[in-house]
Design an enzyme around this catalytic site. Structure first.
Site, PDB file in Angstrom:
ATOM      1  N   CYS A  97      13.243  -2.498  -4.289  1.00  0.00           N
ATOM      2  CA  CYS A  97      12.040  -2.973  -4.985  1.00  0.00           C
ATOM      3  C   CYS A  97      11.995  -4.481  -5.203  1.00  0.00           C
ATOM      4  O   CYS A  97      10.982  -5.117  -4.921  1.00  0.00           O
ATOM      5  CB  CYS A  97      11.916  -2.335  -6.368  1.00  0.00           C
ATOM      6  SG  CYS A  97      12.777  -0.793  -6.613  1.00  0.00           S
TER       7      CYS A  97
ATOM      8  N   LYS B 232      12.016  -6.753  -2.034  1.00  0.00           N
ATOM      9  CA  LYS B 232      10.768  -6.412  -1.344  1.00  0.00           C
ATOM     10  C   LYS B 232       9.579  -7.090  -2.020  1.00  0.00           C
ATOM     11  O   LYS B 232       8.760  -7.739  -1.375  1.00  0.00           O
ATOM     12  CB  LYS B 232      10.614  -4.883  -1.334  1.00  0.00           C
ATOM     13  CG  LYS B 232       9.418  -4.293  -0.648  1.00  0.00           C
ATOM     14  CD  LYS B 232       8.222  -4.056  -1.511  1.00  0.00           C
ATOM     15  CE  LYS B 232       8.399  -3.305  -2.772  1.00  0.00           C
ATOM     16  NZ  LYS B 232       8.418  -1.866  -2.681  1.00  0.00           N
TER      17      LYS B 232
ATOM     18  N   GLU C 189     -13.107  -2.743 -13.967  1.00  0.00           N
ATOM     19  CA  GLU C 189     -14.258  -2.210 -14.707  1.00  0.00           C
ATOM     20  C   GLU C 189     -14.904  -1.036 -13.972  1.00  0.00           C
ATOM     21  O   GLU C 189     -15.558  -0.186 -14.569  1.00  0.00           O
ATOM     22  CB  GLU C 189     -15.287  -3.294 -15.010  1.00  0.00           C
ATOM     23  CG  GLU C 189     -16.020  -3.848 -13.814  1.00  0.00           C
ATOM     24  CD  GLU C 189     -16.923  -5.028 -14.188  1.00  0.00           C
ATOM     25  OE1 GLU C 189     -17.877  -4.823 -14.953  1.00  0.00           O
ATOM     26  OE2 GLU C 189     -16.663  -6.153 -13.724  1.00  0.00           O
TER      27      GLU C 189
ATOM     28  N   GLU D  56       4.848  -1.328   3.730  1.00  0.00           N
ATOM     29  CA  GLU D  56       5.069  -2.585   3.006  1.00  0.00           C
ATOM     30  C   GLU D  56       5.693  -3.642   3.912  1.00  0.00           C
ATOM     31  O   GLU D  56       5.253  -4.798   3.936  1.00  0.00           O
ATOM     32  CB  GLU D  56       5.947  -2.329   1.782  1.00  0.00           C
ATOM     33  CG  GLU D  56       5.207  -1.509   0.727  1.00  0.00           C
ATOM     34  CD  GLU D  56       6.064  -1.124  -0.476  1.00  0.00           C
ATOM     35  OE1 GLU D  56       5.489  -0.822  -1.520  1.00  0.00           O
ATOM     36  OE2 GLU D  56       7.305  -1.101  -0.358  1.00  0.00           O
TER      37      GLU D  56
ATOM     38  N   GLY E 243      19.679   4.182 -12.123  1.00  0.00           N
ATOM     39  CA  GLY E 243      19.870   5.354 -12.986  1.00  0.00           C
ATOM     40  C   GLY E 243      21.236   5.372 -13.643  1.00  0.00           C
ATOM     41  O   GLY E 243      21.365   5.618 -14.851  1.00  0.00           O
TER      42      GLY E 243
ATOM     43  N   GLY F 112      12.589   7.164   6.652  1.00  0.00           N
ATOM     44  CA  GLY F 112      12.902   7.981   5.473  1.00  0.00           C
ATOM     45  C   GLY F 112      14.303   7.714   4.960  1.00  0.00           C
ATOM     46  O   GLY F 112      15.053   6.903   5.532  1.00  0.00           O
TER      47      GLY F 112
ATOM     48  N   TYR G 197       5.700   4.587   2.715  1.00  0.00           N
ATOM     49  CA  TYR G 197       5.310   3.380   1.983  1.00  0.00           C
ATOM     50  C   TYR G 197       6.212   2.191   2.296  1.00  0.00           C
ATOM     51  O   TYR G 197       5.749   1.046   2.362  1.00  0.00           O
ATOM     52  CB  TYR G 197       5.209   3.652   0.473  1.00  0.00           C
ATOM     53  CG  TYR G 197       6.507   3.587  -0.317  1.00  0.00           C
ATOM     54  CD1 TYR G 197       6.901   2.407  -0.946  1.00  0.00           C
ATOM     55  CD2 TYR G 197       7.338   4.700  -0.448  1.00  0.00           C
ATOM     56  CE1 TYR G 197       8.082   2.341  -1.679  1.00  0.00           C
ATOM     57  CE2 TYR G 197       8.515   4.645  -1.177  1.00  0.00           C
ATOM     58  CZ  TYR G 197       8.884   3.466  -1.785  1.00  0.00           C
ATOM     59  OH  TYR G 197      10.049   3.395  -2.508  1.00  0.00           O
ATOM     60  N   ILE G 198       7.495   2.444   2.543  1.00  0.00           N
ATOM     61  CA  ILE G 198       8.401   1.329   2.828  1.00  0.00           C
ATOM     62  C   ILE G 198       8.034   0.695   4.175  1.00  0.00           C
ATOM     63  O   ILE G 198       7.978  -0.531   4.313  1.00  0.00           O
ATOM     64  CB  ILE G 198       9.869   1.801   2.770  1.00  0.00           C
ATOM     65  CG1 ILE G 198      10.243   2.142   1.311  1.00  0.00           C
ATOM     66  CG2 ILE G 198      10.816   0.748   3.333  1.00  0.00           C
ATOM     67  CD1 ILE G 198      11.628   2.739   1.126  1.00  0.00           C
TER      68      ILE G 198
ATOM     69  N   ARG H 181       1.589   9.623   4.654  1.00  0.00           N
ATOM     70  CA  ARG H 181       1.446  11.079   4.441  1.00  0.00           C
ATOM     71  C   ARG H 181       1.686  11.401   2.967  1.00  0.00           C
ATOM     72  O   ARG H 181       2.586  10.847   2.342  1.00  0.00           O
ATOM     73  CB  ARG H 181       2.464  11.817   5.316  1.00  0.00           C
ATOM     74  CG  ARG H 181       2.290  13.311   5.338  1.00  0.00           C
ATOM     75  CD  ARG H 181       3.006  13.878   6.549  1.00  0.00           C
ATOM     76  NE  ARG H 181       4.427  13.547   6.545  1.00  0.00           N
ATOM     77  CZ  ARG H 181       5.377  14.303   5.992  1.00  0.00           C
ATOM     78  NH1 ARG H 181       5.070  15.440   5.408  1.00  0.00           N
ATOM     79  NH2 ARG H 181       6.640  13.920   6.032  1.00  0.00           N
TER      80      ARG H 181
ATOM     81  N   HIS I  46     -15.427  -7.485 -17.980  1.00  0.00           N
ATOM     82  CA  HIS I  46     -16.236  -8.040 -16.890  1.00  0.00           C
ATOM     83  C   HIS I  46     -15.980  -9.527 -16.726  1.00  0.00           C
ATOM     84  O   HIS I  46     -15.788 -10.210 -17.728  1.00  0.00           O
ATOM     85  CB  HIS I  46     -17.718  -7.807 -17.219  1.00  0.00           C
ATOM     86  CG  HIS I  46     -18.638  -8.278 -16.152  1.00  0.00           C
ATOM     87  ND1 HIS I  46     -18.769  -7.609 -14.947  1.00  0.00           N
ATOM     88  CD2 HIS I  46     -19.462  -9.360 -16.097  1.00  0.00           C
ATOM     89  CE1 HIS I  46     -19.659  -8.271 -14.199  1.00  0.00           C
ATOM     90  NE2 HIS I  46     -20.081  -9.325 -14.872  1.00  0.00           N
TER      91      HIS I  46
ATOM     92  N   ARG J 296       5.031   9.098  14.245  1.00  0.00           N
ATOM     93  CA  ARG J 296       4.691  10.384  14.854  1.00  0.00           C
ATOM     94  C   ARG J 296       3.331  10.888  14.357  1.00  0.00           C
ATOM     95  O   ARG J 296       2.557  11.485  15.078  1.00  0.00           O
ATOM     96  CB  ARG J 296       5.781  11.399  14.494  1.00  0.00           C
ATOM     97  CG  ARG J 296       5.813  12.614  15.384  1.00  0.00           C
ATOM     98  CD  ARG J 296       6.581  13.753  14.746  1.00  0.00           C
ATOM     99  NE  ARG J 296       7.818  13.335  14.093  1.00  0.00           N
ATOM    100  CZ  ARG J 296       9.031  13.478  14.603  1.00  0.00           C
ATOM    101  NH1 ARG J 296       9.175  13.984  15.794  1.00  0.00           N
ATOM    102  NH2 ARG J 296      10.100  13.118  13.914  1.00  0.00           N
TER     103      ARG J 296
ATOM    104  N   ALA K 197      34.156   6.337  -5.648  1.00  0.00           N
ATOM    105  CA  ALA K 197      34.695   7.485  -6.373  1.00  0.00           C
ATOM    106  C   ALA K 197      34.239   8.773  -5.702  1.00  0.00           C
ATOM    107  O   ALA K 197      33.125   8.840  -5.176  1.00  0.00           O
ATOM    108  CB  ALA K 197      34.216   7.456  -7.820  1.00  0.00           C
TER     109      ALA K 197
ATOM    110  N   CYS L 239      17.548  -0.763  -5.788  1.00  0.00           N
ATOM    111  CA  CYS L 239      16.346  -1.442  -6.276  1.00  0.00           C
ATOM    112  C   CYS L 239      16.564  -2.945  -6.388  1.00  0.00           C
ATOM    113  O   CYS L 239      15.772  -3.739  -5.898  1.00  0.00           O
ATOM    114  CB  CYS L 239      15.957  -0.852  -7.630  1.00  0.00           C
ATOM    115  SG  CYS L 239      14.569  -1.691  -8.375  1.00  0.00           S
TER     116      CYS L 239
END
Ligand SMILES: Cc1cc2nc3c(=O)[nH]c(=O)nc-3n(C[C@H](O)[C@H](O)[C@H](O)COP(=O)(O)OP(=O)(O)OC[C@H]3O[C@@H](n4cnc5c(N)ncnc54)[C@H](O)[C@@H]3O)c2cc1C
Length: 460
Positions: free
Chosen positions: A47, A50, A441, A182, A15, A261, A178-179, A205, A436, A199, A114, A42
């Protein structure tokens, strides 16, 4: 009042770099501070590495599947240090590319930590102070560690797992997000015995239930052992790790990855002293729709705001903010059609509302679902299923959610997200002729709803 710079960006991650480049392009005098390496999570420990490891892991399936198609593949061997070295080469190249693009834009970089002193002043680790018309907090997030676990110092986080000196033959993954999913999937394919504990009663979730169950089953078929409803309470290191779980079981492992997390990186940034409001729960910077905090000269984007923690969101927010502050202005960001993926094998691609969320939001909802054996699996013999699901607002017939568990689902879902951003209805999908033979499809050939809900009730 004259300032040293127009724009001071804290953090050269996804970012921050985008915001700085766009601001500099608009003529703003821009300075970026980065305490680690340019590129952020990332590129360096998220990302990109990974996904490279996910690619590496899938050769295991390719070698096995090849036999069904007439190939004889010799003994396959995997070399962990070679993968780590190849990854390092690529992320170094990317980090350099980020740095060059930043320099080319005219922004300046200081490689120091900083902190914020007041609404218009930043202090660098070396002691220098810089005044700025606008300050951007783009400091991202860091992994959380489980509090209250004895011997936690023996565990690792996603920051360390990419560079382990030795491949972990037995890996314990703690967490169900998700991490965690993966890493559990990819290390299993690379040859580790993986146990995943959490847990919750199921993985992922917040994802659609069919995706959660489908991914759980696919992981189990690949050999991942799940233990639900428990967490580690003690980790001991002799030569091996002995991890005692809350249900009394003991798991022996070479490494224990805590992937429960991440938290916004606002600690010690000086934000409270500058009057910036942080959320009570996780200490994220609270921002308005313009990505500005309660202090008008201090803004925040990406993971540090703890809203949608994904790279393309941080990038879009950075771009939008820079256009607003120094350029022609920008259209509001569409947060409702952000697609994302879970890079298990197969993948999940998801966008919009889950079936459960649609039911809460709309008086009527239609769900179209298909569960099938992919063509490739019929010949390779892989015991694999694909699941595809469209969630439709029963009144307007607009597609409000799409959830795919399939190979290349991440690639497919990007295009579904475009259609949804354009307001596509189920009739638009039906009117589109299929490609196809593909898995995709199925998205345009699901003719009758598997479930219709009216006033929150299942109508059959
Ligand atoms: C293992 C893993 C896998 C992921 N996979 C995906 C994926 O597949 N797809 C996806 O979209 N997202 C993924 N993510 C999430 C993604 O990495 C983040 O959402 C994204 O990097 C956020 O960007 P950011 O600019 O907000 O912060 P970051 O990229 O984290 O950048 C923040 C930067 O600020 C620097 N910094 C912090 N504090 C200071 C300070 N005081 N002074 C100077 N510098 C500072 C940090 O060193 C860092 O470089 C993954 C994350 C992880 C951990």
């Amino acid at each position: 009042m004259a300032f040293d710079v127009d724009f001071f960006v804290i953090g050269a991650g996804s970012g921050g770099v985008r915001a700085a480049r766009i601001a500099a392009g608009h003529g703003a005098k821009t300075l970026v501070a980065e305490e680690s390496r340019v590129g952020g999570t990332c590129v360096l420990r998220g990302c990109v590495p990974k996904k490279l490891y996910v690619y590496a892991s899938r050769f295991a399936d390719d070698f096995r599947d090849a036999a069904g198609f007439g190939w004889s593949v010799g003994e396959a061997k995997f070399d962990w240090p070679r993968l780590v070295a190849a990854k390092d080469k690529e992320i170094t190249r990317l980090s350099e590319a980020y740095r060059e693009n930043l320099m080319r834009s005219g922004a300046k970089l200081v490689e120091e930590r900083a902190t914020v002193v007041d609404p218009n002043r930043v202090r660098l680790a070396g002691g220098a102070e810089v005044s700025a018309r606008h300050i951007l907090i783009a400091s991202g997030s860091r992994p959380t560690l489980l509090p209250g676990v004895e011997g936690l110092e023996h565990a690792i986080t996603s920051n360390e797992i990419f560079d382990l000196p030795e491949f972990p033959r037995r890996l314990l993954v703690v967490g169900g997000g998700y991490i965690a999913v993966e890493f559990a999937s990819l290390f299993q394919r690379l040859g580790a015995e993986v146990t995943q504990v959490m847990r919750a009663p199921n993985i992922l979730r917040g994802f659609d239930e069919d995706m959660r169950n489908g991914m759980r089953d696919a992981m189990a078929r690949a050999g991942v052992v799940h233990r639900f409803g428990c967490l580690p309470i003690r980790i001991e290191r002799d030569h091996d790790l002995r991890v005692t779980l809350s249900d009394g079981a003991v798991v022996e492992a070479d490494q224990a990855l805590i992937a429960t997390g991440r938290l916004p990186d606002t600690k010690g940034l000086g934000l409270e002293a500058a009057g910036v409001k942080l959320t009570a729960e996780h200490g994220a910077v609270e921002v308005d729709a313009n990505l500005t905090s309660n202090v008008p000269s201090i803004h925040a984007i990406g993971d540090v705001t703890d809203r949608v923690n994904l790279t393309p969101v941080a990038v879009r927010e950075g771009h939008t903010l820079a256009d607003r502050l120094f350029g022609p202005g920008a259209a509001p960001i569409r947060y409702d059609t952000i697609a994302s993926a879970v890079f298990g094998t197969p993948e999940i691609g998801t966008v919009g509302l889950t079936e459960k969320e649609a039911l809460q939001r709309f008086p009527k909802a239609d769900v179209y679902k298909t569960d099938f054996r992919p063509l490739k699996a019929t010949v390779s013999g892989a015991r694999e299923r694909a699941i595809m699901k469209l969630v439709v607002d029963g009144v307007t017939q607009r597609i409000v959610g799409a959830h795919l568990l399939a190979h290349e689902a991440a690639e497919m879902i990007q295009l579904v997200a475009v259609a949804m951003t354009m307001g596509a209805t189920k009739a638009d999908f039906d009117a589109t002729v299929a490609v196809h033979p593909t898995a995709a499809e199925e998205l345009v050939t699901m003719r009758s709803a598997s479930t219709r809900y009216e006033d929150g009730m299942q109508a059959g």
